[in-house]
Write an enzyme that holds these catalytic residues in place. Sequence first.
Site, PDB file in Angstrom:
ATOM      1  CG  HIS A 199      -1.108  -8.707   0.014  1.00  0.00           C
ATOM      2  ND1 HIS A 199      -0.624  -7.428   0.175  1.00  0.00           N
ATOM      3  CD2 HIS A 199      -2.408  -8.725  -0.060  1.00  0.00           C
ATOM      4  CE1 HIS A 199      -1.782  -6.680  -0.083  1.00  0.00           C
ATOM      5  NE2 HIS A 199      -2.962  -7.290  -0.189  1.00  0.00           N
TER       6      HIS A 199
ATOM      7  CE1 TYR B  38      -3.089  -2.857   0.455  1.00  0.00           C
ATOM      8  CE2 TYR B  38      -3.325  -2.600   2.593  1.00  0.00           C
ATOM      9  CZ  TYR B  38      -3.466  -3.231   1.471  1.00  0.00           C
ATOM     10  OH  TYR B  38      -4.648  -4.231   1.800  1.00  0.00           O
TER      11      TYR B  38
ATOM     12  CG  PHE C  80     -23.054  -1.875  -0.909  1.00  0.00           C
ATOM     13  CD1 PHE C  80     -24.108  -2.052  -1.215  1.00  0.00           C
ATOM     14  CD2 PHE C  80     -22.162  -2.659  -1.195  1.00  0.00           C
ATOM     15  CE1 PHE C  80     -24.427  -3.055  -2.164  1.00  0.00           C
ATOM     16  CE2 PHE C  80     -22.345  -3.888  -2.130  1.00  0.00           C
ATOM     17  CZ  PHE C  80     -23.815  -3.812  -2.499  1.00  0.00           C
ATOM     18  CB  ALA C  81     -20.221   3.819   2.012  1.00  0.00           C
TER      19      ALA C  81
ATOM     20  CG  LEU D 289     -18.936  -0.821   3.756  1.00  0.00           C
ATOM     21  CD1 LEU D 289     -18.411   0.522   4.329  1.00  0.00           C
ATOM     22  CD2 LEU D 289     -20.319  -1.193   3.894  1.00  0.00           C
ATOM     23  N   GLY D 290     -18.151  -3.074  -0.627  1.00  0.00           N
ATOM     24  CA  GLY D 290     -18.196  -3.011  -2.170  1.00  0.00           C
ATOM     25  C   GLY D 290     -17.119  -2.052  -2.452  1.00  0.00           C
ATOM     26  NE  ARG D 291     -11.882  -3.818  -4.770  1.00  0.00           N
ATOM     27  CZ  ARG D 291     -10.880  -4.062  -4.530  1.00  0.00           C
ATOM     28  NH1 ARG D 291     -10.163  -2.879  -3.945  1.00  0.00           N
ATOM     29  NH2 ARG D 291     -10.141  -4.931  -4.392  1.00  0.00           N
ATOM     30  N   GLY D 292     -16.533   0.631  -1.027  1.00  0.00           N
ATOM     31  CA  GLY D 292     -17.160   2.117  -1.062  1.00  0.00           C
ATOM     32  C   GLY D 292     -18.423   2.179  -1.594  1.00  0.00           C
TER      33      GLY D 292
ATOM     34  CB  SER E 260     -13.773  -4.354  -0.359  1.00  0.00           C
ATOM     35  OG  SER E 260     -12.485  -4.065  -0.926  1.00  0.00           O
TER      36      SER E 260
END
Length: 345
Positions: free
Chosen positions: A129, A62, A215-216, A210-213, A208
């Site tokens: 990983h 990362y 669902f946010a 939240l579906g990589r954001g 993930s």
Amino acid sequence: MAPVAMERVKLGSQGLEVSAVGLGCMGMTGNYGPAKEEAEMIKLIHHAVEMGVTFLDTADIYGPFTNEILVGKAIKGIRDKVQLATKCGFDIGADGMLSIRGDPAHVRACCEASLKRLGVECIDLYYQHRVDPKVPIEETMGEMKKLVEEGKIKYVGLSEAPADVIRRAHAVHPISAVQTEWSLWVRDVEVDVIPTCRELRIGFVPYSPLGRGFFAGAEVQSTGDIRQKFIPFFKPENLETNKKLLARVAKIAEEKNCTTNQLALAWVIRKGAPITVPIPGTTKVTNLKSNIGALTVKLSADEIQALEDAIPKEEVAGSRYGNVTREEQAAFLEEARQLARSTTI
């Protein structure tokens, strides 16, 4: 929102205990857009720990590397309050190309480098990983076992490993956690990975959730965002279809008097109990608080089924990974480096 009493969950049967919701730190230094300001992200991590979110997830890749440096700075002085997870397994060649390596020498070198970047003497949970198809998992786990015996890591994990590999690895050294993507629109792990974890008493850590954001309500950034480049779910030709599915979830959330992200996260928590600890990532305190609120959302078996019926697998447009060339990977990593230089990390 009233303060939520943070529950604790045991991952595996070797003694690792973490907060019921973790914090994915990847996005703080890029990948979903430009890296954020270091001081603000350190404050966010401190907020998380104060609210009981003590399970922090990072990885050497990362940034690359800058995320571990950031997390290391953030936990200075509060090391005893957090459970720190990081990962090894990727290698960036001199030509900028990304490859997977699981050979013992690489595992050891990565661990030593992570310890220095994080500024710690021991890593709580160390994941491979990605599984290296060129190296028998027994060899990789053999080195992980040595690192445990030497006190450099406490617990061993695997990321994105199939069920048969999990079994083979677990036979060499107990696996405390398996990390794989799992959300309302990515559910492959329900076939055999999660059942295997339940059978072997291994913790499951969905990334993930939240579906990589999605669902946010996150919007894809124009630069430095892996979603627009490498995640077919977010391609324009798929996104409109998927937004219609999101609307169904939003309607159920309204009926439950919670937010869409809380509902999607609650589904993961309730369906995966008692072995599952999701690690939603965020760069905003408001989102952090909202995610913690998912712990108060109760779901009946019928409500869980209703959510799954709202997003049938066959109606989800796209997939979680597309075909990416090594050259595209190298170009994105270089872009990430350029963006990271604009921060104070």
